[in-house]
Design a protein around this motif. Structure first.
Motif, short mmCIF file in Angstrom:
data_model
loop_
_atom_site.label_atom_id
_atom_site.label_comp_id
_atom_site.label_asym_id
_atom_site.label_seq_id
_atom_site.Cartn_x
_atom_site.Cartn_y
_atom_site.Cartn_z
N GLN A 16 1.57 5.34 -12.15
CA GLN A 16 0.24 4.78 -11.96
C GLN A 16 -0.37 5.37 -10.70
OE1 GLN A 16 0.17 0.48 -11.86
NE2 GLN A 16 -1.69 0.45 -10.66
N THR A 17 -1.65 5.62 -10.73
CA THR A 17 -2.36 6.06 -9.53
C THR A 17 -3.57 5.17 -9.31
OG1 THR A 17 -3.73 7.65 -10.73
CG2 THR A 17 -1.68 8.48 -9.80
N THR A 18 -3.91 4.97 -8.06
CA THR A 18 -5.08 4.19 -7.69
C THR A 18 -5.90 5.02 -6.72
OG1 THR A 18 -3.76 2.17 -7.85
CG2 THR A 18 -5.88 2.02 -6.70
N ASN A 19 -7.16 5.24 -7.04
CA ASN A 19 -8.05 6.01 -6.18
C ASN A 19 -8.87 5.04 -5.34
OD1 ASN A 19 -9.91 7.64 -4.95
ND2 ASN A 19 -10.57 8.67 -6.82
N CYS A 20 -8.64 5.05 -4.04
CA CYS A 20 -9.39 4.19 -3.12
C CYS A 20 -10.48 4.98 -2.41
CB CYS A 20 -8.45 3.57 -2.09
SG CYS A 20 -7.17 2.55 -2.80
N GLY A 21 -10.71 6.21 -2.86
CA GLY A 21 -11.72 7.06 -2.24
C GLY A 21 -13.11 6.51 -2.47
N VAL A 78 -8.18 -0.58 4.17
CA VAL A 78 -6.72 -0.68 4.22
C VAL A 78 -6.23 -1.65 3.15
CG1 VAL A 78 -4.75 -1.39 5.65
CG2 VAL A 78 -6.60 -0.03 6.66
N ASN A 79 -6.94 -2.76 2.97
CA ASN A 79 -6.56 -3.74 1.96
C ASN A 79 -6.78 -3.24 0.54
OD1 ASN A 79 -5.66 -5.62 3.82
ND2 ASN A 79 -7.65 -6.61 3.99
N SER A 80 -7.62 -2.23 0.36
CA SER A 80 -7.86 -1.69 -0.98
C SER A 80 -6.69 -0.83 -1.46
CB SER A 80 -9.17 -0.89 -1.03
OG SER A 80 -9.03 0.35 -0.35
N VAL A 81 -5.81 -0.45 -0.55
CA VAL A 81 -4.62 0.32 -0.93
C VAL A 81 -3.65 -0.64 -1.61
CG1 VAL A 81 -2.70 1.74 -0.11
CG2 VAL A 81 -4.95 1.94 0.97
N ASP A 82 -3.33 -0.34 -2.86
CA ASP A 82 -2.49 -1.19 -3.69
C ASP A 82 -1.16 -1.50 -3.01
OD1 ASP A 82 -0.78 -2.20 -5.76
OD2 ASP A 82 -2.10 -1.30 -7.25
N ILE A 83 -0.77 -2.77 -2.98
CA ILE A 83 0.48 -3.16 -2.32
C ILE A 83 1.71 -2.63 -3.05
CG2 ILE A 83 -0.46 -5.20 -1.17
CD1 ILE A 83 0.86 -6.90 -3.36
N ASP A 84 1.53 -2.17 -4.28
CA ASP A 84 2.64 -1.58 -5.02
C ASP A 84 2.80 -0.09 -4.74
OD1 ASP A 84 3.38 -3.96 -6.27
OD2 ASP A 84 1.89 -3.68 -7.85
N ILE A 108 -3.48 4.72 10.35
CA ILE A 108 -2.06 4.84 10.04
C ILE A 108 -1.29 3.65 10.60
CG2 ILE A 108 0.02 6.23 10.44
CD1 ILE A 108 -1.79 8.71 10.14
N SER A 109 -1.66 3.17 11.78
CA SER A 109 -1.02 2.00 12.35
C SER A 109 -1.20 0.78 11.44
CB SER A 109 -1.60 1.72 13.74
OG SER A 109 -1.12 0.50 14.26
N LYS A 110 -2.39 0.61 10.90
CA LYS A 110 -2.65 -0.52 10.00
C LYS A 110 -1.88 -0.39 8.69
CE LYS A 110 -7.05 -2.29 11.67
NZ LYS A 110 -8.43 -2.67 11.30
N LEU A 111 -1.78 0.83 8.16
CA LEU A 111 -1.00 1.03 6.93
C LEU A 111 0.47 0.72 7.16
CD1 LEU A 111 -2.70 4.27 5.56
CD2 LEU A 111 -2.75 1.99 4.50
N ILE A 112 1.00 1.15 8.31
CA ILE A 112 2.40 0.86 8.64
C ILE A 112 2.59 -0.64 8.83
CG2 ILE A 112 4.15 1.17 10.45
CD1 ILE A 112 3.11 4.11 10.65
N TYR A 113 1.65 -1.27 9.52
CA TYR A 113 1.69 -2.73 9.70
C TYR A 113 1.71 -3.44 8.35
CZ TYR A 113 -0.11 -7.40 10.86
OH TYR A 113 -0.28 -8.75 10.97
N VAL A 168 -5.63 -7.61 7.92
CA VAL A 168 -4.85 -6.75 7.04
C VAL A 168 -3.86 -7.60 6.24
CG1 VAL A 168 -3.19 -4.84 6.94
CG2 VAL A 168 -5.05 -4.78 8.61
N THR A 169 -3.94 -7.49 4.93
CA THR A 169 -3.03 -8.22 4.05
C THR A 169 -1.72 -7.46 3.94
OG1 THR A 169 -4.92 -9.05 2.79
CG2 THR A 169 -2.74 -9.20 1.75
N GLN A 170 -0.64 -8.09 4.36
CA GLN A 170 0.67 -7.45 4.33
C GLN A 170 1.38 -7.68 3.00
OE1 GLN A 170 2.31 -9.22 8.01
NE2 GLN A 170 2.50 -7.11 8.73
N VAL A 171 2.32 -6.80 2.68
CA VAL A 171 3.16 -6.97 1.51
C VAL A 171 4.10 -8.15 1.74
CG1 VAL A 171 3.06 -4.53 0.85
CG2 VAL A 171 4.86 -5.30 2.38
#
Length: 185
Positions: free
Chosen positions: A5-10, A30-36, A76-81, A99-102
């Protein structure tokens, strides 16, 4: 890549740096990036170059989101968080509460992609090299693999007519967006 599966957040017309909901580092993006997600590709810099965004200091301590380096660091810090489920973010001056965490930490792989050439003019063609170099430097500093499409695509000013793309079904190429052939190449 044979991804399941791919998700385009562009989102067209957006930048890495700056304010507003369309800046890459903003919580909404950052939250639009799928948690999966297992792999995240980031490509930015073209619109930053076009809009004269300052590069800022090439240093991990830079979290000035009005500069390219600072905004990229914060992104990148937020994605890592988000994905590593850290207790706090790297930058004390940045609010991570939006930021919604996994639920369970998961080590994602972050790939950086350099901005492509803009083929519209010599002036614009020369605007993106510093942003390309910045993305390469960020990748080296943070251990993120970099796909340097500017250096490795063979898309260049001599081939502008061949690779010229279109925007919004306009019948005339804009020489900023690339054609389907250029993307494939």
């Amino acid at each position: 890549f044979r991804f399941e599966q791919t998700t385009n957040c562009g989102s067209g017309g957006t930048r890495v740096a700056g304010s507003g909901d369309k800046a890459f580092w903003q919580d909404i993006r950052v939250n639009s990036v799928d948690i999966d997600s297992d792999i995240i590709f980031i490509m930015g810099g073209t619109n930053d170059a076009l809009n004269g965004i300052a590069m800022g200091e090439c240093d991990i301590s830079n979290c000035d989101t009005n500069t390219f380096y600072g905004a990229y660091n914060v992104l990148i810090s937020k994605l890592i968080y988000k994905f590593y489920k850290l207790e706090t973010g790297y930058y004390a001056d940045i609010d991570y509460s939006g930021v919604t965490q996994v639920e369970t930490a998961k080590p994602v792989k972050i790939f950086l992609i350099t901005p492509p050439y803009m083929l519209s003019s010599n002036l614009q063609y020369e605007k993106t090299p510093s942003f390309e170099e910045a993305v390469v430097e960020i990748g080296k500093r943070l251990g993120c693999p970099v796909c340097d499409i500017r250096a490795n695509s063979d898309v260049n000013l001599f081939l502008a007519d061949y690779y010229a793309g279109y925007r919004n079904n306009n019948p005339e190429p804009d020489f900023v967006h690339l054609s389907e052939e250029a993307h494939h190449h």
